[in-house]
Scaffold this active site. Structure first.
Site, mmCIF file in Angstrom:
data_model
loop_
_atom_site.group_PDB
_atom_site.id
_atom_site.type_symbol
_atom_site.label_atom_id
_atom_site.label_comp_id
_atom_site.label_asym_id
_atom_site.label_seq_id
_atom_site.Cartn_x
_atom_site.Cartn_y
_atom_site.Cartn_z
ATOM 1 N N GLU A 43 0.037 -0.928 5.944
ATOM 2 C CA GLU A 43 1.121 -0.321 6.725
ATOM 3 C C GLU A 43 0.936 1.177 6.844
ATOM 4 O OE1 GLU A 43 4.995 1.461 7.796
ATOM 5 O OE2 GLU A 43 3.763 1.832 6.031
ATOM 6 N N ASP A 76 0.830 -1.206 0.000
ATOM 7 C CA ASP A 76 0.000 0.000 0.000
ATOM 8 C C ASP A 76 0.864 1.256 0.000
ATOM 9 O OD1 ASP A 76 0.794 -0.724 2.648
ATOM 10 O OD2 ASP A 76 -0.717 0.612 3.499
#
Length: 390
Positions: free
Chosen positions: A143, A78
């Site tokens: 994250e 991400d």
């Protein structure tokens, strides 16, 4: 001014992998097919892969070999939102190479780290002994967001299956100027808090009939910001507290406020844990105002990985040697910066080291890295993997 792409006849495999991943709009917690691509590539190398979707978060767990030494690579697919598109010199999800630089969201944080390790794995896998090494890939799409269902969940999943990692290499952008100049062996912890201070509303012209909540709150703020937390050491920053917000609700200039909400954040050293720090903060606050209420949120534990006496099982030593071989210099060993997913894997039995490209442009418009930094990282990762079977 737009970026003019360069033409490269035979791009390195790590650059090709980076361009494939960066073209996917994986804004946290969306994965956008990145892990499917990684799974396809890893299975071709002999990895057994599992994919898990937890509360909208994609997690990939890939395993190769069955040896007693458990080595893991941790990364995230991400990225943060690109921000104002008109300020980008090229579309953020259309990676461009120009003047020996790779532009696009994820160029530094951290799709190039994943790409370098994928290329390194292709180069080194034939030299690894599956009887000696168990090699894990632990990848999440959570994250940059809340980080509740990503690496934290993966670690809990492995623990329930009695998997004990010996080493965990995190591909976060750890470098300052050039790849290999800095590695991270620990991070300060983080704890956010909310304090509610009660007063008594009244007219500002009649202060004796009111209790100003801001005045009470200022005493608490003063006590917190002047508390003598330890200053740290050469290898670990000290504990710091910052007030991040104060709110009295609706405001007019002739009313004494009846309540104040104080928001704060503490970045703390490995000498504390969440429980001991929270108890200390409660004591400081109650020493000023017994009626003040405090709650805590978003805890992230501190960690510090120390060198092992057994050089074969010392990730720090392996990383230092690999960087020296690739760059001709040893890295600065640091614990600076914000929190990272390394905290979820770190323990007395698991060394965690962050090694990646420079972080100068992470989360910025026109995020980019030099191609040389990507290629150097691929070489460093390759050497680290090869050291596992030496």
């Amino acid at each position: 001014m737009s970026i003019q792409p360069s033409i490269t006849a035979a791009p390195a495999r790590s650059l090709h992998f980076a361009e494939v991943l960066m073209a996917r709009e994986s804004i946290t917690p969306v994965d956008a097919g990145c892990q499917s691509y990684l799974m396809y590539k890893l299975e071709k190398l002999g990895f057994v892969c599992e994919r898990h979707t937890i509360n909208g978060v994609k997690n990939l767990i890939a395993k190769w070999g069955g040896g007693p030494l458990h080595f893991a690579f941790s990364g995230h697919t991400d990225v943060v939102p690109p921000g104002p598109l008109e300020k980008w010199k090229s579309p953020p999800f259309s990676p461009v190479v120009s003047q020996n630089k790779l532009y696009g969201r994820g160029a530094a944080d951290m799709k190039t780290g994943i790409s370098a390790m994928l290329a390194a794995t292709e180069r080194a896998i034939a030299s690894l002994d599956e009887r000696e090494v168990t090699y894990w890939w632990l990848i999440t799409s959570d994250e940059e967001g809340e980080a509740e269902w990503g690496s934290k969940w993966i670690n809990e999943y492995l623990t329930k299956r009695n998997v004990q990692l010996d080493m965990c290499l995190v591909g976060e952008p750890s470098a300052t100027t050039q790849t290999g100049d800095t590695i991270k062996v620990g991070r300060r912890g983080s704890l956010s808090g909310t304090i509610t201070v009660a007063g008594k509303q009244g007219h500002v012209a009649y202060p004796k009939t009111a209790v100003n909540a801001i005045h009470k709150a200022s005493n608490i703020v003063n006590a917190l910001t002047h508390y003598p937390f330890e200053e740290g050491s050469d290898d670990f920053p000290g504990t710091t507290l910052q007030i991040t917000h104060m709110d009295t609700g609706s405001f007019t200039d002739n009313i004494v406020p009846s309540a104040v909400r104080i928001e704060f954040n503490v970045r703390y050293s490995w000498q504390y844990n969440q429980g001991s720090l929270a108890e200390l903060l409660r004591q400081i606050i109650s020493s000023v105002d017994m009626s003040a209420l405090v709650s805590f949120s978003r805890p992230c534990e501190a960690y510090l990985s120390k060198p092992h006496n057994n050089a074969k099982r010392c990730l720090i030593t392996s990383v230092e040697k690999a960087i020296k071989a690739a760059t001709g210099r040893y890295p600065v060993i640091s614990t600076s910066g914000g929190t990272s997913d390394g905290r979820f894997y770190a323990s007395e039995k698991t060394q965690v080291v962050e090694v990646g490209v420079p972080n100068a442009t992470i989360h910025q418009v026109n995020e980019h890295i030099h191609l040389s930094d990507l290629l150097t990282l691929e070489d460093i990762y390759t050497d680290i993997l090869l050291s596992l079977s030496k």
